[in-house]
Design a protein around this motif. Structure first.
Motif, PDB file in Angstrom:
ATOM      1  N   ALA A  12       0.831  -1.205   0.000  1.00 20.95           N
ATOM      2  CA  ALA A  12       0.000   0.000   0.000  1.00 20.95           C
ATOM      3  C   ALA A  12       0.864   1.252   0.000  1.00 20.95           C
ATOM      4  CB  ALA A  12      -0.943  -0.002   1.196  1.00 20.95           C
ATOM      5  N   GLY A  13       2.051   1.142  -0.587  1.00 24.03           N
ATOM      6  CA  GLY A  13       2.922   2.304  -0.707  1.00 24.03           C
ATOM      7  C   GLY A  13       2.815   2.945  -2.069  1.00 24.03           C
ATOM      8  N   SER A  14       3.809   3.731  -2.420  1.00 24.63           N
ATOM      9  CA  SER A  14       3.754   4.493  -3.666  1.00 24.63           C
ATOM     10  C   SER A  14       3.701   3.589  -4.889  1.00 24.63           C
ATOM     11  CB  SER A  14       4.967   5.419  -3.750  1.00 24.63           C
ATOM     12  OG  SER A  14       6.178   4.681  -3.680  1.00 24.63           O
ATOM     13  N   VAL A  15       4.511   2.526  -4.910  1.00 24.04           N
ATOM     14  CA  VAL A  15       4.526   1.637  -6.076  1.00 24.04           C
ATOM     15  C   VAL A  15       3.229   0.845  -6.156  1.00 24.04           C
ATOM     16  CG1 VAL A  15       5.680  -0.344  -7.138  1.00 24.04           C
ATOM     17  CG2 VAL A  15       7.042   1.515  -6.148  1.00 24.04           C
ATOM     18  N   ALA A  16       2.727   0.376  -5.022  1.00 23.25           N
ATOM     19  CA  ALA A  16       1.464  -0.365  -5.024  1.00 23.25           C
ATOM     20  C   ALA A  16       0.316   0.520  -5.509  1.00 23.25           C
ATOM     21  CB  ALA A  16       1.167  -0.887  -3.618  1.00 23.25           C
ATOM     22  N   PHE A  17       0.224   1.733  -4.980  1.00 21.29           N
ATOM     23  CA  PHE A  17      -0.834   2.657  -5.415  1.00 21.29           C
ATOM     24  C   PHE A  17      -0.697   2.976  -6.902  1.00 21.29           C
ATOM     25  CE2 PHE A  17      -2.728   5.061  -1.531  1.00 21.29           C
ATOM     26  CZ  PHE A  17      -2.979   3.856  -0.899  1.00 21.29           C
ATOM     27  N   GLY A  18       0.527   3.286  -7.333  1.00 20.23           N
ATOM     28  CA  GLY A  18       0.745   3.628  -8.737  1.00 20.23           C
ATOM     29  C   GLY A  18       0.427   2.465  -9.665  1.00 20.23           C
ATOM     30  N   THR A  19       0.809   1.257  -9.253  1.00 14.20           N
ATOM     31  CA  THR A  19       0.533   0.081 -10.078  1.00 14.20           C
ATOM     32  C   THR A  19      -0.966  -0.192 -10.158  1.00 14.20           C
ATOM     33  OG1 THR A  19       2.679  -0.881  -9.466  1.00 14.20           O
ATOM     34  CG2 THR A  19       1.022  -2.374 -10.359  1.00 14.20           C
ATOM     35  N   ALA A  20      -1.666  -0.028  -9.045  1.00 18.46           N
ATOM     36  CA  ALA A  20      -3.126  -0.207  -9.056  1.00 18.46           C
ATOM     37  C   ALA A  20      -3.778   0.790 -10.005  1.00 18.46           C
ATOM     38  CB  ALA A  20      -3.685  -0.049  -7.642  1.00 18.46           C
ATOM     39  N   ALA A  21      -3.317   2.034  -9.955  1.00 18.38           N
ATOM     40  CA  ALA A  21      -3.863   3.058 -10.853  1.00 18.38           C
ATOM     41  C   ALA A  21      -3.576   2.708 -12.308  1.00 18.38           C
ATOM     42  CB  ALA A  21      -3.277   4.422 -10.498  1.00 18.38           C
ATOM     43  N   PHE A  22      -2.365   2.247 -12.589  1.00 17.85           N
ATOM     44  CA  PHE A  22      -2.002   1.865 -13.956  1.00 17.85           C
ATOM     45  C   PHE A  22      -2.902   0.743 -14.455  1.00 17.85           C
ATOM     46  CE2 PHE A  22       0.182  -0.577 -17.155  1.00 17.85           C
ATOM     47  CZ  PHE A  22       0.849   0.359 -17.929  1.00 17.85           C
ATOM     48  N   LEU A  23      -3.092  -0.274 -13.638  1.00 16.58           N
ATOM     49  CA  LEU A  23      -3.932  -1.399 -14.050  1.00 16.58           C
ATOM     50  C   LEU A  23      -5.370  -0.972 -14.308  1.00 16.58           C
ATOM     51  CD1 LEU A  23      -2.540  -4.105 -11.603  1.00 16.58           C
ATOM     52  CD2 LEU A  23      -2.418  -4.215 -14.099  1.00 16.58           C
ATOM     53  N   GLU A  24      -5.922  -0.195 -13.382  1.00 14.81           N
ATOM     54  CA  GLU A  24      -7.302   0.271 -13.558  1.00 14.81           C
ATOM     55  C   GLU A  24      -7.435   1.145 -14.797  1.00 14.81           C
ATOM     56  OE1 GLU A  24     -10.218  -0.008 -11.593  1.00 14.81           O
ATOM     57  OE2 GLU A  24      -9.334  -1.605 -10.379  1.00 14.81           O
ATOM     58  N   HIS A  25      -6.448   1.990 -15.018  1.00 15.58           N
ATOM     59  CA  HIS A  25      -6.450   2.867 -16.196  1.00 15.58           C
ATOM     60  C   HIS A  25      -6.386   2.046 -17.486  1.00 15.58           C
ATOM     61  CE1 HIS A  25      -4.530   5.633 -19.185  1.00 15.58           C
ATOM     62  NE2 HIS A  25      -5.366   6.497 -18.649  1.00 15.58           N
ATOM     63  N   SER A  26      -5.746   0.866 -17.409  1.00 10.46           N
ATOM     64  CA  SER A  26      -5.567   0.015 -18.589  1.00 10.46           C
ATOM     65  C   SER A  26      -6.709  -0.972 -18.795  1.00 10.46           C
ATOM     66  CB  SER A  26      -4.248  -0.757 -18.473  1.00 10.46           C
ATOM     67  OG  SER A  26      -3.154   0.133 -18.324  1.00 10.46           O
ATOM     68  N   GLY A  27      -7.729  -0.914 -17.946  1.00 14.35           N
ATOM     69  CA  GLY A  27      -8.875  -1.794 -18.115  1.00 14.35           C
ATOM     70  C   GLY A  27      -8.807  -3.090 -17.331  1.00 14.35           C
ATOM     71  N   GLN A  28      -7.794  -3.208 -16.448  1.00  8.72           N
ATOM     72  CA  GLN A  28      -7.698  -4.372 -15.579  1.00  8.72           C
ATOM     73  C   GLN A  28      -8.400  -4.082 -14.242  1.00  8.72           C
ATOM     74  OE1 GLN A  28      -6.481  -7.085 -16.816  1.00  8.72           O
ATOM     75  NE2 GLN A  28      -5.417  -6.278 -18.617  1.00  8.72           N
TER      76      GLN A  28
END
Length: 363
Positions: A12-28
């Motif tokens: 739940a840090g910066s990389v986890a938050f950023g990766t979650a945002a990337f996935l959601e933005h990409s349709g995952q």
């Protein structure tokens, strides 16, 4: 991008938050689990996850209350947390992981894939573990629900254990994150592909008083020619170990060029350009920084172990570990919980190489 997956992110840090945002933005579909239970409180209450910078948007990833829930509701498990948290999180996940459920470790720390596969074998469970040499992105978590994304990497080194499952590991990562992956020659190559420990050693060692005083300082602007030369020498040492093992790894010059999109030059010059562009980042404002507390035991120490196995001692890396241990009044060589559990010192180089290919530790 390929099919849609449900990806459970441990962290739940910066990389986890950023990766979650990337996935959601990409349709995952992404789900976050905070091992401490504190990192996702605001998100669990209904606040959106906001990404700013290189990725912009507002997203609503799922929130898991436990490791068991994360595994049960996800098709893929993704580790995104500091190296010193890997063993505890793996221990929490191991009882629940399913046969052939893929695991991705970003970035891989200290032969964690071997630890995971060894413990799963005791349950009679086998699955592919794909390991990355670095993270998808860089940035900071700037609030309870905000990820500030500095850059999204165009190239990421990757390998899968067991090695026979590399094609499916690569295909999965491409489906999730796009065509940005460079397959490397197994787990040993990935273990030598994370440049953060060596780079952060040079930066932290040469700017320690700034960290202790809590100053606000430009990281890129303070990689001066002398600091840059130290970082280049550390890199040469790591690359020499890889070459002795017949492995190809990315150099520090390739890393800066591909990660930050600046022309190849000296490391000091490349950092100066990052500073001029305003993307050089800020250095740590505390001595209690992952640049030391994570990267020394889970980075420098690991490279030193591999160097000794390869017959190419990492003198600068080992010296850095000793200097940081003296600075902090603690023995960083004893703080790596994964290495102490694996007991690699009892194995020969050939046995370690075989384990890195097969995922099976000799008894």
């Amino acid at each position: 991008m390929g099919q849609e997956y449900k990806v459970g992110i441990a962290g739940a840090g910066s990389v986890a938050f950023g990766t979650a945002a990337f996935l959601e933005h990409s349709g995952q579909k992404a789900m976050l689990w905070s091992p401490s239970g504190k990192g996702t409180t605001a998100l669990a209450a209904g606040a959106p996850l906001t990404a700013k910078g290189a990725l912009e948007g507002s997203f609503s990833p799922g929130i898991a209350a436990s490791a068991e829930e994360l595994v049960a509701k996800s098709e893929v498990i993704f580790l995104a947390l500091p190296g010193y948290g890997h063993k505890a999180v793996l221990d929490a996940l191991i009882p629940h992981l399913r046969q052939d459920q893929p695991v991705i470790i970003s970035s891989h720390a200290s032969f964690g894939a071997l630890y995971l596969l060894d413990r799963l074998a005791a349950r009679g469970v086998s699955l592919p573990v794909t390991v990355w040499g670095t993270t998808l992105l860089t940035g900071r978590r700037t609030g309870d629900t905000v990820a500030s994304v500095n850059t999204i990497r165009s190239k990421i080194d990757l390998a899968t254990v067991p090695a026979a499952r590399t094609p499916e590991g690569l295909a999965l990562c491409q489906d999730l994150f796009g065509d940005r992956f460079v397959p490397r020659e197994g787990l040993l190559a990935i273990s030598l592909s994370n440049l953060n420990p060596q780079n952060h050693m040079g930066i932290a060692l040469c700017n320690m008083t700034r960290m202790e005083h809590g100053e606000t300082w430009s990281q890129g602007g303070n990689v001066t020619p002398n600091v840059g030369r130290l970082m280049e020498a550390l890199d040469a040492e790591r690359v020499a170990i890889a070459e002795a093992l017949g492995l190809k790894v990315r150099t520090i010059f390739e890393h800066y060029h591909l990660s930050y999109h600046v022309p190849v030059a000296s490391i000091a010059e490349m950092n100066a350009e990052l500073h001029e562009k305003g993307i050089g980042g800020q250095g740590p404002a505390t001595a209690d920084s992952r640049y030391v507390t994570e990267d020394v035991p889970y980075g420098l120490v690991v490279t030193s172990v591999i160097g000794r196995l390869a017959g190419r001692p990492a003198v600068l890396h080992e010296s850095g570990t000793e200097i940081f241990s003296a600075l902090y009044g603690r023995d960083f060589t004893k703080e790596n919980t994964l290495l102490s559990e694996l007991g690699l010192e009892r194995l020969t180089l050939a046995q370690v190489q075989d384990a890195c290919r097969s995922g099976v530790l000799p008894r």
